[in-house]
Design a protein around this motif. Structure first.
Motif, PDB file in Angstrom:
ATOM      1  N   ILE A 122     -11.759   5.513   5.596  1.00 51.23           N
ATOM      2  CA  ILE A 122     -10.798   4.412   5.605  1.00 51.23           C
ATOM      3  C   ILE A 122      -9.629   4.748   6.529  1.00 51.23           C
ATOM      4  N   ASN A 123      -9.216   5.996   6.526  1.00 49.99           N
ATOM      5  CA  ASN A 123      -8.059   6.401   7.327  1.00 49.99           C
ATOM      6  C   ASN A 123      -8.397   6.723   8.780  1.00 49.99           C
TER       7      ASN A 123
ATOM      8  N   ALA B 276      -5.212   4.755   2.924  1.00 53.07           N
ATOM      9  CA  ALA B 276      -5.909   5.126   1.698  1.00 53.07           C
ATOM     10  C   ALA B 276      -5.381   6.459   1.179  1.00 53.07           C
TER      11      ALA B 276
ATOM     12  N   ARG C 228     -11.471  -0.595   2.402  1.00 50.45           N
ATOM     13  CA  ARG C 228     -10.001  -0.726   2.373  1.00 50.45           C
ATOM     14  C   ARG C 228      -9.606  -1.951   1.554  1.00 50.45           C
TER      15      ARG C 228
ATOM     16  N   GLU D 181     -12.098   8.335   1.576  1.00 49.08           N
ATOM     17  CA  GLU D 181     -10.685   8.278   1.952  1.00 49.08           C
ATOM     18  C   GLU D 181     -10.530   8.538   3.458  1.00 49.08           C
TER      19      GLU D 181
ATOM     20  N   LEU E  13      -9.804  -1.279  -2.066  1.00 50.37           N
ATOM     21  CA  LEU E  13      -8.715  -0.452  -2.580  1.00 50.37           C
ATOM     22  C   LEU E  13      -7.458  -1.253  -2.890  1.00 50.37           C
TER      23      LEU E  13
ATOM     24  N   GLU F 263      -1.290   0.196   4.030  1.00 46.91           N
ATOM     25  CA  GLU F 263      -2.719   0.146   3.716  1.00 46.91           C
ATOM     26  C   GLU F 263      -3.460   1.447   3.992  1.00 46.91           C
TER      27      GLU F 263
ATOM     28  N   MET G 167      -8.235   5.625  -6.369  1.00 43.48           N
ATOM     29  CA  MET G 167      -8.220   5.421  -4.916  1.00 43.48           C
ATOM     30  C   MET G 167      -7.447   4.136  -4.649  1.00 43.48           C
ATOM     31  N   LYS G 168      -6.464   4.218  -3.786  1.00 45.92           N
ATOM     32  CA  LYS G 168      -5.600   3.060  -3.540  1.00 45.92           C
ATOM     33  C   LYS G 168      -5.307   2.907  -2.057  1.00 45.92           C
ATOM     34  N   ALA G 169      -4.883   1.711  -1.694  1.00 44.57           N
ATOM     35  CA  ALA G 169      -4.366   1.435  -0.355  1.00 44.57           C
ATOM     36  C   ALA G 169      -2.868   1.231  -0.509  1.00 44.57           C
TER      37      ALA G 169
ATOM     38  N   CYS H 232       1.552   5.580  -0.019  1.00 44.61           N
ATOM     39  CA  CYS H 232       0.869   6.762   0.492  1.00 44.61           C
ATOM     40  C   CYS H 232       1.798   7.966   0.467  1.00 44.61           C
TER      41      CYS H 232
END
Length: 189
Positions: free
Chosen positions: A22-23, A157, A72, A19, A75, A155, A148-150, A170
């Motif tokens: 990705i961020n 995470a 990403r 996570e 996700l 977008e 786990m999602k975007a 988010c």
């Protein structure tokens, strides 16, 4: 700096590193945390993925960013947009990730309890990236990967802690409100 802050409800265990990777880039603002090889080395070292004395070069930075954007893209399938035609797709990022994953070998460590995938050659930047792939594989195996999602709007995470796994943004305060305002404007036109 991104408008996003580290989530108090971040992903559990090693999945948090995925996570956080990705961020390191905000699609919304263009803010990049992995600005150079030294920044990548610091990021990997802080997460105990790389010894402090290990050198990191420009090609390692490129590979880390390829991994990040491929993850990403993965996700987005865990949080598809209501209108599938409007869902962001990144087939190039997934293709690039598939190529990279073949170059980051993992092996089974049968002495671990339970047996687990580990990087083939530890202590290198590639081993650190391979460990992140192993974290994903372990998450898929234990059923947490689907959480786990975007974010559908930006977008970013995030880990969906909701009981029914239906969280779409988010943050309700940021992207949730934007999405609802946009839906309202679309209905009143």
């Amino acid at each position: 700096m991104s408008a996003h802050e580290p989530a108090p409800d971040a992903a559990p265990g090693a999945l948090r590193r995925v996570e956080e990777l990705i961020n390191t880039f905000s699609v919304e603002t263009g803010a990049e945390s992995l600005t150079d090889p030294a920044a990548l080395a610091a990021w990997l070292t802080e997460r105990h993925l790389l010894p402090e004395t290990t050198g990191v070069g420009p090609e390692d930075l490129t590979r880390a960013r390829t991994l990040r954007e491929g993850l990403r893209a993965m996700l987005t399938s865990n949080n598809p947009a209501p209108d599938a035609a409007a869902a962001p797709t990144a087939p190039a990022a997934l293709t690039d990730l598939a190529v990279l994953a073949r170059e980051l070998p993992l092996v089974l460590d049968p002495s671990a309890s339970p047996p687990t995938l580990v990087p083939h050659t530890p202590g290198t930047p590639d081993a650190a990236l391979a460990q992140l792939l192993a974290d994903v594989a372990a998450s898929v195996a234990d059923g947490t990967w689907s959480r786990m999602k975007a974010c559908r709007m930006c977008e970013w995470a995030y880990y969906d802690h909701s009981r029914n796994r239906s969280r779409a943004w988010c943050s309700m305060a940021l992207c949730g409100n934007r999405a609802k305002a946009q839906a309202f404007r679309n209905r009143t036109r």
